[in-house]
Design an enzyme around this catalytic site. Structure first.
Site, PDB file in Angstrom:
ATOM      1  N   ARG A 168      22.333 -13.651  -8.756  1.00 47.95           N
ATOM      2  CA  ARG A 168      23.144 -13.013  -7.802  1.00 47.95           C
ATOM      3  C   ARG A 168      23.783 -11.815  -8.288  1.00 47.95           C
ATOM      4  NH1 ARG A 168      27.832 -16.817  -5.483  1.00 47.95           N
ATOM      5  NH2 ARG A 168      28.678 -16.149  -7.198  1.00 47.95           N
ATOM      6  N   ASP A 196      30.460 -21.307 -14.132  1.00 50.34           N
ATOM      7  CA  ASP A 196      28.946 -20.779 -14.088  1.00 50.34           C
ATOM      8  C   ASP A 196      28.133 -21.644 -14.678  1.00 50.34           C
ATOM      9  OD1 ASP A 196      26.541 -19.195 -14.754  1.00 50.34           O
ATOM     10  OD2 ASP A 196      27.804 -17.565 -14.028  1.00 50.34           O
ATOM     11  N   ASP A 218      25.816 -19.990 -17.457  1.00 45.27           N
ATOM     12  CA  ASP A 218      26.552 -19.843 -18.821  1.00 45.27           C
ATOM     13  C   ASP A 218      26.780 -21.235 -19.491  1.00 45.27           C
ATOM     14  OD1 ASP A 218      26.455 -17.222 -18.636  1.00 45.27           O
ATOM     15  OD2 ASP A 218      28.582 -17.191 -17.653  1.00 45.27           O
ATOM     16  N   THR A 227      26.986  -7.028  -4.572  1.00 42.42           N
ATOM     17  CA  THR A 227      26.446  -7.519  -3.265  1.00 42.42           C
ATOM     18  C   THR A 227      26.707  -9.027  -3.252  1.00 42.42           C
ATOM     19  OG1 THR A 227      24.176  -7.682  -3.897  1.00 42.42           O
ATOM     20  CG2 THR A 227      25.025  -5.366  -3.142  1.00 42.42           C
TER      21      THR A 227
HETATM   22  C1  PRP Z   1      23.972 -19.302  -9.862  1.00 38.64           C
HETATM   23  C2  PRP Z   1      23.368 -20.571  -9.402  1.00 38.64           C
HETATM   24  C3  PRP Z   1      22.809 -20.460  -8.205  1.00 38.64           C
HETATM   25  C4  PRP Z   1      23.510 -19.216  -7.729  1.00 38.64           C
HETATM   26  C5  PRP Z   1      24.260 -19.854  -6.395  1.00 38.64           C
HETATM   27  O1  PRP Z   1      23.068 -18.486 -10.338  1.00 38.64           O
HETATM   28  O2  PRP Z   1      22.581 -21.146 -10.376  1.00 38.64           O
HETATM   29  O3  PRP Z   1      21.335 -19.806  -8.541  1.00 38.64           O
HETATM   30  O4  PRP Z   1      24.439 -18.597  -8.573  1.00 38.64           O
HETATM   31  O5  PRP Z   1      24.959 -18.832  -5.999  1.00 38.64           O
HETATM   32  P1  PRP Z   1      24.597 -18.723  -4.234  1.00 38.64           P
HETATM   33  O6  PRP Z   1      24.499 -19.636  -3.399  1.00 38.64           O
HETATM   34  O7  PRP Z   1      25.779 -17.743  -3.673  1.00 38.64           O
HETATM   35  O8  PRP Z   1      23.284 -17.651  -4.163  1.00 38.64           O
HETATM   36  P2  PRP Z   1      23.516 -17.011 -11.041  1.00 38.64           P
HETATM   37  O9  PRP Z   1      23.217 -16.000 -10.077  1.00 38.64           O
HETATM   38  O10 PRP Z   1      24.680 -16.986 -11.711  1.00 38.64           O
HETATM   39  O11 PRP Z   1      22.163 -16.570 -12.020  1.00 38.64           O
HETATM   40  P3  PRP Z   1      22.053 -17.375 -13.450  1.00 38.64           P
HETATM   41  O12 PRP Z   1      21.546 -18.977 -13.158  1.00 38.64           O
HETATM   42  O13 PRP Z   1      20.944 -16.694 -14.028  1.00 38.64           O
HETATM   43  O14 PRP Z   1      23.224 -17.711 -14.564  1.00 38.64           O
HETATM   44  N1  URA Z   2      26.941 -19.980  -9.436  1.00 40.23           N
HETATM   45  C1  URA Z   2      27.655 -20.655 -10.291  1.00 40.23           C
HETATM   46  O1  URA Z   2      27.040 -20.819 -11.508  1.00 40.23           O
HETATM   47  N2  URA Z   2      28.774 -21.323 -10.064  1.00 40.23           N
HETATM   48  C2  URA Z   2      29.373 -21.123  -8.726  1.00 40.23           C
HETATM   49  O2  URA Z   2      30.572 -21.712  -8.578  1.00 40.23           O
HETATM   50  C3  URA Z   2      28.755 -20.338  -7.953  1.00 40.23           C
HETATM   51  C4  URA Z   2      27.567 -19.810  -7.983  1.00 40.23           C
END
Ligand code: PRP
Ligand code: URA
Length: 211
Positions: free
Chosen positions: A106, A202, A205, A110
């Site tokens: 994400r 997160d 993380d 944006t």
């Molecule tokens: C997180 C999560 C989803 C997304 C959810 O991933 O694992 O994929 O955010 O958010 P959304 O519904 O608003 O799209 P992130 O973008 O943090 O990436 P990562 O898994 O690489 O940490």
């Molecule tokens: N992605 C995450 O990992 N946690 C949230 O709460 C939202 C998006």
């Protein structure tokens, strides 16, 4: 929100494990293990409608007509990174499932999903697919992942998230009304940074210890 296509899995074991995931004092090892266990428990429910066929077998005592899973084979598609944490838990119950990967993050400015990786099993079009991601926040990542999987010709898709925000469920339902959603909890809302409240922080993380 049309709850007909949303399965909120509120089994006591799931709710208990979810509380441990939400707790900020839960460390990376426990968090990773419990995400996997939650995925196994959710898989049990998400596969409840798998079609069965009769099969004749010989037990040590007698011939018997029993059941086996029929029909299309399954593929699971984790959304990288955090979805990876759910893969082993699903394979515990469905070891023959093939695994595709979609890399999305994400964009912090944006908040739109950016695709950086995609590798699917060659026969994915003939398989039913379960997309995995612990978090359904705005729904942007899940909706984009479903779009990609549909581009491969997949007809039957389920989405499995551990925690969802109402906004994310609405977004997926608007974009993909054919997709059934399996969640262990629907939380209250998103905050100003589009994090789920109360959520668990997160997920990526916390699974990989990157913060
Ligand atoms: C997180 C999560 C989803 C997304 C959810 O991933 O694992 O994929 O955010 O958010 P959304 O519904 O608003 O799209 P992130 O973008 O943090 O990436 P990562 O898994 O690489 O940490
Ligand atoms: N992605 C995450 O990992 N946690 C949230 O709460 C939202 C998006």
């Amino acid at each position: 929100m049309d709850m007909e296509m949303v399965h909120v899995l509120d089994h006591p074991l799931l709710q208990h494990k979810l509380s441990i995931l939400r707790d900020e004092n839960t460390g990376v090892k426990d968090f990773r293990e419990i995400v996997s266990e939650v995925a196994t428990l959710m898989c049990y429910e998400a596969t409840r409608d798998l079609p069965l066929e009769e099969v004749e077998i010989q037990t040590p005592v007698a011939k018997a007509v029993t059941k086996q899973i029929a029909g299309k084979k399954l593929a699971i598609v984790p959304i990288l990174r955090a979805g990876l944490g759910m893969v082993e838990g699903i394979l515990t119950l469905i070891p023959s499932a093939k695994v595709g990967h979609i890399g999305l993050f994400r964009d912090p400015e944006t908040l739109k999903p950016v695709k950086y990786y995609c590798k699917m099993p060659t026969d994915i079009a003939e398989r039913d697919v379960i997309i995995l991601d612990p978090m359904l926040a705005t729904g942007g990542s899940a909706s984009a992942a479903i779009d990609f999987v549909k581009e491969y010709g997949v007809k039957h898709i389920k989405l499995m998230n551990i925690i969802a925000a109402p906004e994310g469920i609405r977004r997926v339902q608007e974009d993909h009304p054919d997709v059934e959603i399996y969640v262990a909890a629907v939380d209250e809302k998103l905050n100003d940074h589009c994090y789920i409240v109360p959520g668990l922080g997160d997920a990526g993380d916390r699974i990989f210890g990157t913060k």
